[in-house]
Motif scaffolding. Structure first.
Motif, PDB file in Angstrom:
ATOM      1  N   TRP A  51      -5.234  46.554 -10.861  1.00  0.00           N
ATOM      2  CA  TRP A  51      -5.979  47.567 -10.112  1.00  0.00           C
ATOM      3  C   TRP A  51      -5.030  48.591  -9.523  1.00  0.00           C
ATOM      4  CZ3 TRP A  51     -10.522  49.633  -9.590  1.00  0.00           C
ATOM      5  CH2 TRP A  51     -10.826  50.383  -8.475  1.00  0.00           C
ATOM      6  N   ARG A  52      -3.868  48.131  -9.006  1.00  0.00           N
ATOM      7  CA  ARG A  52      -2.897  49.069  -8.441  1.00  0.00           C
ATOM      8  C   ARG A  52      -2.293  49.963  -9.536  1.00  0.00           C
ATOM      9  NH1 ARG A  52       0.673  45.632  -4.014  1.00  0.00           N
ATOM     10  NH2 ARG A  52      -0.994  45.415  -2.445  1.00  0.00           N
ATOM     11  N   ARG A  53      -2.007  49.445 -10.663  1.00  0.00           N
ATOM     12  CA  ARG A  53      -1.491  50.261 -11.734  1.00  0.00           C
ATOM     13  C   ARG A  53      -2.492  51.309 -12.180  1.00  0.00           C
ATOM     14  NH1 ARG A  53       1.593  45.976 -15.769  1.00  0.00           N
ATOM     15  NH2 ARG A  53       3.246  45.376 -14.310  1.00  0.00           N
ATOM     16  N   ARG A  54      -3.721  50.968 -12.222  1.00  0.00           N
ATOM     17  CA  ARG A  54      -4.762  51.916 -12.640  1.00  0.00           C
ATOM     18  C   ARG A  54      -4.891  53.035 -11.634  1.00  0.00           C
ATOM     19  NH1 ARG A  54     -10.992  50.329 -14.191  1.00  0.00           N
ATOM     20  NH2 ARG A  54     -11.616  52.449 -14.849  1.00  0.00           N
ATOM     21  N   ARG A  55      -4.810  52.683 -10.348  1.00  0.00           N
ATOM     22  CA  ARG A  55      -4.886  53.717  -9.321  1.00  0.00           C
ATOM     23  C   ARG A  55      -3.658  54.635  -9.361  1.00  0.00           C
ATOM     24  NH1 ARG A  55      -6.357  51.530  -3.540  1.00  0.00           N
ATOM     25  NH2 ARG A  55      -6.157  53.800  -3.202  1.00  0.00           N
TER      26      ARG A  55
END
Length: 321
Positions: free
Chosen positions: A313-317
């Motif tokens: 999720w952090r990478r996508r953001r």
């Protein structure tokens, strides 16, 4: 000297008398000769020839002779039916194996005391204790106890009377089995084997008849087998004596139960409040069991999976920014 002349009728009678006398003399002579012949026959009997000497018996013939003798003794052994038919005039003694099964109830707190009193009472009578067991009451299961004894018929009423004083008899079952035919057969076999054993011992003590070492060993072996069989039959007779001379009694002790009636006094709310504590304890126990079962899977699967989702999720953001 003067002579008298006989007339015709006188001469005829005289001749007739002489003929009858001659016939009687001839008959007496014949009878005496016949009697003398019989006496001579009886007085001088023919001498019988002496029997030939018995040949030396071999081990095979000796064993065969003992087997034939044993078979004759077995065939001559009276059966139970023959003895029953032959002794119809005299009353036949019957041998019965009597068994009594009792189920008694006592208050739960008096179960051990009642069981101990009956067991101690057995020790004061002609009573043989076969087995005894006691299981005290626990929160998980009710208590119970058992007693298994053999009692002389004269002391059965005393034992049952003492039992009735400490417990309430719920059920009482009495059964009997006729062992008369079996006892008669066993006693006849004992007599038969005893006679055969004694005859074998007589053969061993006989010093007149010449026997080889093989013959003596065959007799000794047959004697040992016969004695072993006799001991086994004697043990069977003792067991039959125990079964028929005493009564087998088994007593089952159970705690008395309180019956709950569903009449006007029954209240669902009161029953629910009475059972609330146990229901709550069961629910808490089930919850603890569930947590203990799920916690290892939570540590091994759910936590790593949540961490992976968070990283993605952090990478996508970051890419979106």
């Amino acid at each position: 000297m003067t002579s008298r002349t006989l007339s015709g009728p006188s001469r005829f009678l005289s001749a007739r008398r002489h003929g009858v006398g001659a016939a009687l003399l001839a008959l007496a002579a014949a009878l005496s000769l016949a009697g003398c012949g019989r006496t001579g026959d009886q007085a001088a009997p023919l001498a019988e020839p002496a029997p030939p000497p018995a040949p030396m018996s071999s081990p095979a013939s000796l064993a065969g002779g003992m087997a034939m003798k044993e078979q004759r003794m077995r065939s001559a052994e009276p059966s139970a039916s023959d003895q029953a038919q032959g002794g119809q005039d005299a009353p036949l003694q019957r041998f019965l194996a009597v068994r009594q099964d009792l189920n008694v109830e006592v208050p739960a707190e008096q179960l051990a005391d009642a069981w101990g009193k009956v067991r101690d009472l057995c020790g004061t009578l002609k009573c043989e204790l076969l087995s005894s067991s006691l299981l005290r009451e626990t929160p998980q299961q009710p208590g119970n106890a058992t007693l298994e004894v053999r009692v002389e018929p004269a002391d059965v009423d005393k034992l049952l009377g003492g039992l009735a004083g400490v417990a309430n008899v719920v059920s009482h079952t009495t059964t009997s089995e006729d062992k008369t035919a079996e006892v008669i057969d066993v006693e006849a076999r004992i007599r038969n084997r005893t006679e055969f054993r004694d005859s074998l011992r007589t053969m061993l003590r006989d010093t007149v008849t010449k026997r080889t070492m093989a013959d003596l060993l065959a007799i000794q072996r047959t004697l040992s087998d016969t004695q072993a069989e006799l001991d086994a039959i004697a043990t069977q007779r003792k067991m039959l004596a125990q079964q028929t001379s005493k009564q087998h009694i088994q007593i089952q002790f159970t705690p008395k139960r309180a019956l709950v009636s569903s009449g006007d006094g029954y209240s669902p709310m009161r029953n629910a409040l009475r059972n609330a504590g146990s229901v709550l304890a069961e629910s808490v126990g089930a919850l603890i069991t569930f947590i203990a079962a799920v916690l290892p899977w939570l540590l091994l699967v759910v936590l790593p999976l949540g961490w992976l989702v968070r990283v993605l999720w952090r990478r996508r953001r970051a890419k979106a920014a």
